[in-house]
Design an enzyme around this catalytic site. Sequence first.
Site, PDB file in Angstrom:
ATOM      1  N   ARG A  52     -20.567  18.242 -63.756  1.00  0.00           N
ATOM      2  CA  ARG A  52     -20.312  18.525 -65.162  1.00  0.00           C
ATOM      3  C   ARG A  52     -21.401  17.835 -65.967  1.00  0.00           C
ATOM      4  NH1 ARG A  52     -20.701  13.820 -66.337  1.00  0.00           N
ATOM      5  NH2 ARG A  52     -20.099  14.387 -68.430  1.00  0.00           N
ATOM      6  N   ASP A 243     -23.579  19.535 -75.751  1.00  0.00           N
ATOM      7  CA  ASP A 243     -23.523  20.725 -74.901  1.00  0.00           C
ATOM      8  C   ASP A 243     -24.214  21.926 -75.525  1.00  0.00           C
ATOM      9  OD1 ASP A 243     -21.023  18.976 -74.227  1.00  0.00           O
ATOM     10  OD2 ASP A 243     -21.564  20.151 -72.459  1.00  0.00           O
TER      11      ASP A 243
HETATM   12  O1  MRU Z   1     -16.725  18.657 -69.826  1.00  0.00           O
HETATM   13  P1  MRU Z   1     -17.986  17.924 -69.496  1.00  0.00           P
HETATM   14  O2  MRU Z   1     -17.752  16.645 -68.776  1.00  0.00           O
HETATM   15  O3  MRU Z   1     -18.989  18.824 -68.824  1.00  0.00           O
HETATM   16  O4  MRU Z   1     -18.586  17.547 -70.922  1.00  0.00           O
HETATM   17  C1  MRU Z   1     -19.795  16.840 -70.958  1.00  0.00           C
HETATM   18  C2  MRU Z   1     -20.194  16.437 -72.317  1.00  0.00           C
HETATM   19  O5  MRU Z   1     -19.576  16.770 -73.303  1.00  0.00           O
HETATM   20  C3  MRU Z   1     -21.481  15.662 -72.437  1.00  0.00           C
HETATM   21  O6  MRU Z   1     -21.419  14.769 -73.501  1.00  0.00           O
HETATM   22  C4  MRU Z   1     -22.621  16.664 -72.679  1.00  0.00           C
HETATM   23  O7  MRU Z   1     -22.643  17.618 -71.661  1.00  0.00           O
HETATM   24  C5  MRU Z   1     -23.937  16.001 -72.750  1.00  0.00           C
HETATM   25  S1  MRU Z   1     -24.464  15.540 -71.133  1.00  0.00           S
HETATM   26  C6  MRU Z   1     -25.993  14.913 -71.143  1.00  0.00           C
END
Ligand code: MRU
Length: 357
Positions: A52, A243
């Site tokens: 993730r 994201d």
């Molecule tokens: O649901 P996730 O764990 O994939 O969410 C990740 C995030 O929100 C992070 O802060 C984002 O991807 C930035 S990672 C460098």
Amino acid sequence: MTAIPASAVETLRWRNGVIEMIDQRILPGSIKYVRCDSASTVADAIRNMVIRGAPAIGVAAAYGIALEALRLKDTSPENFKTGMDQGFDLLAQSRPTAVNLFWALNRMRTLLSSLDSLPQAQTAEQLLSEAHHIHEEDVRINQAMGEYGAALLPDGARVMTHCNAGALATAGHGTALGVFRSAIADGKRLSVIANETRPFLQGARLTAWEMVQENIPVTLITDNMAGYMMQTGEIDAVVVGTDRVAANGDVANKIGTYMVAVLARRHNIPFYVACPLSTIDLSLPTGADIPIEERDITEVKGFRDCLWAAEGVSIRNPAFDVTPAELVSALITEKGIVPNETLMAGGLKAFVEQSAD
Ligand code: MRU
């Protein structure tokens, strides 16, 4: 494959013809790698949160495409084409919010289209080297972002972060945590306040673990303690990852980020977003256009066999929220800092276009 200079944590590694990903569902209790050998197994790993974090998802998807081509290279041209199309579709459907997934798939699709005249085995090899390239490039981008971001943090800063934007969320070094690593490498003393990040606990399980591995001072708090910590003067800056950033500078990040940004503004604390250019989506005018993933309600209801929510209660589980650009003090990119004034003046598009030159 070339060795990648990153942090102690190896998020993804290419071993014996497959991609191995550290299983982030069971960290920090166990360190195990999940092996993926096709687009479908990589898509499952992304959907199920084995891997993730926006940049890491993008790198994984690129390997998914390369693996699919390697798997199908000895089949008929019709089968190869149909199989590759299905691979792209499966990966594109794995998670909706992080734009890095679609960025990486577009890059692999463009390369595949340009290789039409090559034998399939060579096409597969070229796709694999592109995936390796995306992997290595991500580490370099994070290191460049880290340098720009480090300059924003004073010596002794107490910095809050939300979710995990570390080595585990990227190919290495991290985006927000990369800023902390770079500041420390520059000789600054820094301490990190990690928000737990309900419901998946990326802060408690992943950010805290990464920092502890490297002896970086870190204090874990639950998400509802953030306001108290700011009010009592214990936070000097906030740095988070993202994201997807819309053309107007609105920032989608892990659920709860908006709440932290509002609190930071209330307490005059700078709120920085570490954002590789691959996370900026100029095709979406504002954050309202960003698709927000709703995840399974079991994540909110309890953990494994332990259920704490009342039976029959209705539950929501949006996994991301959008912080309006006006609350963002600056975006930290690998090509430099984009201050709030530039975002407010509608200058993000021009910055991205100049950076590409
Ligand atoms: O649901 P996730 O764990 O994939 O969410 C990740 C995030 O929100 C992070 O802060 C984002 O991807 C930035 S990672 C460098």
